[in-house]
Design a protein around this motif. Structure first.
Motif, PDB file in Angstrom:
ATOM      1  N   VAL A 216       0.838  -1.202   0.000  1.00  0.00           N
ATOM      2  CA  VAL A 216       0.000   0.000   0.000  1.00  0.00           C
ATOM      3  C   VAL A 216       0.876   1.256   0.000  1.00  0.00           C
ATOM      4  O   VAL A 216       0.618   2.215  -0.736  1.00  0.00           O
ATOM      5  CB  VAL A 216      -0.943  -0.009   1.219  1.00  0.00           C
ATOM      6  N   VAL A 217       1.936   1.251   0.816  1.00  0.00           N
ATOM      7  CA  VAL A 217       2.858   2.387   0.854  1.00  0.00           C
ATOM      8  C   VAL A 217       3.546   2.553  -0.501  1.00  0.00           C
ATOM      9  O   VAL A 217       3.738   3.670  -0.990  1.00  0.00           O
ATOM     10  CB  VAL A 217       3.898   2.198   1.977  1.00  0.00           C
ATOM     11  N   THR A 218       3.901   1.441  -1.114  1.00  0.00           N
ATOM     12  CA  THR A 218       4.527   1.484  -2.433  1.00  0.00           C
ATOM     13  C   THR A 218       3.591   2.117  -3.458  1.00  0.00           C
ATOM     14  O   THR A 218       4.008   2.960  -4.268  1.00  0.00           O
ATOM     15  CB  THR A 218       4.906   0.064  -2.886  1.00  0.00           C
ATOM     16  N   ALA A 219       2.321   1.728  -3.439  1.00  0.00           N
ATOM     17  CA  ALA A 219       1.347   2.284  -4.380  1.00  0.00           C
ATOM     18  C   ALA A 219       1.211   3.788  -4.188  1.00  0.00           C
ATOM     19  O   ALA A 219       1.135   4.553  -5.162  1.00  0.00           O
ATOM     20  CB  ALA A 219      -0.001   1.593  -4.208  1.00  0.00           C
ATOM     21  N   PHE A 220       1.191   4.253  -2.939  1.00  0.00           N
ATOM     22  CA  PHE A 220       1.106   5.693  -2.672  1.00  0.00           C
ATOM     23  C   PHE A 220       2.336   6.410  -3.219  1.00  0.00           C
ATOM     24  O   PHE A 220       2.225   7.465  -3.864  1.00  0.00           O
ATOM     25  CB  PHE A 220       0.965   5.947  -1.174  1.00  0.00           C
ATOM     26  N   ALA A 221       3.517   5.876  -2.934  1.00  0.00           N
ATOM     27  CA  ALA A 221       4.748   6.518  -3.393  1.00  0.00           C
ATOM     28  C   ALA A 221       4.791   6.615  -4.916  1.00  0.00           C
ATOM     29  O   ALA A 221       5.236   7.621  -5.470  1.00  0.00           O
ATOM     30  CB  ALA A 221       5.965   5.743  -2.872  1.00  0.00           C
ATOM     31  N   GLN A 222       4.299   5.593  -5.597  1.00  0.00           N
ATOM     32  CA  GLN A 222       4.315   5.597  -7.063  1.00  0.00           C
ATOM     33  C   GLN A 222       3.274   6.540  -7.638  1.00  0.00           C
ATOM     34  O   GLN A 222       3.576   7.356  -8.516  1.00  0.00           O
ATOM     35  CB  GLN A 222       4.084   4.176  -7.583  1.00  0.00           C
ATOM     36  N   HIS A 223       2.038   6.455  -7.140  1.00  0.00           N
ATOM     37  CA  HIS A 223       0.936   7.185  -7.748  1.00  0.00           C
ATOM     38  C   HIS A 223       0.833   8.635  -7.285  1.00  0.00           C
ATOM     39  O   HIS A 223       0.426   9.508  -8.063  1.00  0.00           O
ATOM     40  CB  HIS A 223      -0.386   6.467  -7.467  1.00  0.00           C
ATOM     41  N   GLU A 224       1.181   8.918  -6.037  1.00  0.00           N
ATOM     42  CA  GLU A 224       0.999  10.270  -5.502  1.00  0.00           C
ATOM     43  C   GLU A 224       2.297  11.072  -5.460  1.00  0.00           C
ATOM     44  O   GLU A 224       2.269  12.299  -5.556  1.00  0.00           O
ATOM     45  CB  GLU A 224       0.402  10.199  -4.088  1.00  0.00           C
ATOM     46  N   LEU A 225       3.434  10.391  -5.301  1.00  0.00           N
ATOM     47  CA  LEU A 225       4.710  11.095  -5.214  1.00  0.00           C
ATOM     48  C   LEU A 225       5.546  10.951  -6.477  1.00  0.00           C
ATOM     49  O   LEU A 225       6.570  11.622  -6.620  1.00  0.00           O
ATOM     50  CB  LEU A 225       5.511  10.582  -4.006  1.00  0.00           C
ATOM     51  N   GLY A 226       5.138  10.054  -7.363  1.00  0.00           N
ATOM     52  CA  GLY A 226       5.860   9.884  -8.613  1.00  0.00           C
ATOM     53  C   GLY A 226       7.218   9.238  -8.471  1.00  0.00           C
ATOM     54  O   GLY A 226       8.111   9.457  -9.296  1.00  0.00           O
ATOM     55  N   VAL A 227       7.411   8.437  -7.423  1.00  0.00           N
ATOM     56  CA  VAL A 227       8.685   7.730  -7.235  1.00  0.00           C
ATOM     57  C   VAL A 227       8.705   6.518  -8.162  1.00  0.00           C
ATOM     58  O   VAL A 227       7.849   5.643  -8.053  1.00  0.00           O
ATOM     59  CB  VAL A 227       8.864   7.286  -5.768  1.00  0.00           C
ATOM     60  N   THR A 228       9.669   6.456  -9.051  1.00  0.00           N
ATOM     61  CA  THR A 228       9.714   5.375 -10.032  1.00  0.00           C
ATOM     62  C   THR A 228      10.961   4.506  -9.909  1.00  0.00           C
ATOM     63  O   THR A 228      10.931   3.327 -10.247  1.00  0.00           O
ATOM     64  CB  THR A 228       9.639   5.943 -11.456  1.00  0.00           C
ATOM     65  N   GLY A 229      12.074   5.074  -9.486  1.00  0.00           N
ATOM     66  CA  GLY A 229      13.300   4.287  -9.358  1.00  0.00           C
ATOM     67  C   GLY A 229      13.137   3.174  -8.334  1.00  0.00           C
ATOM     68  O   GLY A 229      12.720   3.435  -7.204  1.00  0.00           O
ATOM     69  N   GLN A 230      13.457   1.974  -8.716  1.00  0.00           N
ATOM     70  CA  GLN A 230      13.226   0.833  -7.837  1.00  0.00           C
ATOM     71  C   GLN A 230      14.051   0.904  -6.557  1.00  0.00           C
ATOM     72  O   GLN A 230      13.574   0.567  -5.477  1.00  0.00           O
ATOM     73  CB  GLN A 230      13.536  -0.468  -8.590  1.00  0.00           C
ATOM     74  N   ARG A 231      15.287   1.362  -6.667  1.00  0.00           N
ATOM     75  CA  ARG A 231      16.126   1.442  -5.468  1.00  0.00           C
ATOM     76  C   ARG A 231      15.598   2.493  -4.504  1.00  0.00           C
ATOM     77  O   ARG A 231      15.463   2.240  -3.301  1.00  0.00           O
ATOM     78  CB  ARG A 231      17.568   1.759  -5.866  1.00  0.00           C
TER      79      ARG A 231
END
Length: 299
Positions: A216-231
């Motif tokens: 769930v935290v990962t989904a938020f970081a991707q969709h709302e913060l635009g974090v894409t780099g896997q590391r």
């Protein structure tokens, strides 16, 4: 800019929606859980469900499309009152002036959150003073402007500050929690329920808000913060430890904490004179919040 959607907490949401549908939702709820886990966002989601014009359109949740839902999501609904801890830059003379200053500061804070809804935690010296309690009581007696209900969200309720000589207002808040008007509902949030007065705890129904799954935290970081780099994504999710709020606190506050922690480390290693210099250079009015940031940086 609307606040981001609520992520996770499906179990609690299901139970709350069921309570609304059956008419058994308590008028006083206390959401308690770790800092940054989403307690205030959950309270706003519930407020939206209560004022939605199409109640039940999404299994009891707010539809997100009607005028009332949009106003809640934009932090502009006249019947949803979100109180957050404040650190006032100005001091008022009499009680009425203090209430005006709190109302002005709260309006400015909500305006800032409308512009940037992903906000960091309040400063260490921010609190709910007695003037904020008086403002709650003033709004409590008002007739709802748009619907049939008023909702009061009091975030970080452990920062309610009792003050000598102001027992009447504090007792009035307790009375309001014990017997709120029929058209009013209170949602309090806290990360430290043991810091609340026993009289407050006895007047609310306590709801434990657990930490979120990493997915769930990962989904938020991707969709709302635009974090894409896997590391970077993996690192930030690991630091968040199930708390979306930790993702948001990873900006300027974290950088300040790391810098302060490094200064502290150098002072400790440099000997007594450097330690005294470091200590005397601290700003007292920033000590509480700055000290917390420094501890995070040291960790």
């Amino acid at each position: 800019m609307p606040i981001p959607p609520l992520y996770g907490h499906e179990g609690i949401r299901y139970r709350l929606v069921g309570a609304i549908a059956s008419g058994r939702l308590p008028q006083g709820l206390l959401f308690e859980g770790s800092p940054g886990v989403g307690k205030q966002r959950l309270a706003l989601w519930l407020a939206q469900a209560l004022v939605c014009e199409r109640a039940g359109a999404k299994a009891g949740e707010g539809c997100g499309e009607c005028q009332q839902c949009k106003l809640v999501l934009n932090l502009s609904h006249p019947d949803v009152h979100w109180f957050v801890p404040l650190e006032l830059s100005k001091k008022g003379g009499d009680a009425d002036k203090q209430v005006e200053l709190v109302e002005e500061a709260l309006g400015e804070e909500m305006a800032a959150r409308r512009q940037e809804p992903l906000y960091e935690p309040p400063s260490g010296l921010a609190s709910h003073g007695i003037a904020a309690v008086r403002l709650v009581l003033r709004r409590l007696v008002l007739t709802p402007a748009m619907g049939r209900r008023k909702v009061f969200v009091i975030g970080d309720a452990e920062r309610l500050v009792p003050q000598t000589g102001a027992e009447a207002a504090a007792n009035a808040l307790l009375k309001a929690l014990e017997e709120p008007p029929a058209d009013a509902t209170f949602f309090l949030t806290t990360a430290a329920p043991e810091s609340l007065l026993p009289t407050i705890l006895s007047r609310v129904v306590r709801v434990r808000v657990a930490r979120l799954a990493d997915s769930v935290v990962t989904a938020f970081a991707q969709h709302e913060l635009g974090v894409t780099g896997q590391r970077e994504l993996a690192q930030r999710v690991a630091v968040a430890d199930g708390r979306i709020g930790r993702l948001l606190a990873d900006g300027n506050g974290r950088a300040r904490g790391v810098e302060a922690g490094e200064r502290f480390r150098r002072a400790v290693e440099a000997g007594p004179a450097r330690r005294y210099e470091f200590t005397l250079g601290l700003q007292p009015f920033q000590a509480r919040g700055g000290f917390t940031e420094m501890l995070d940086g040291l960790l």
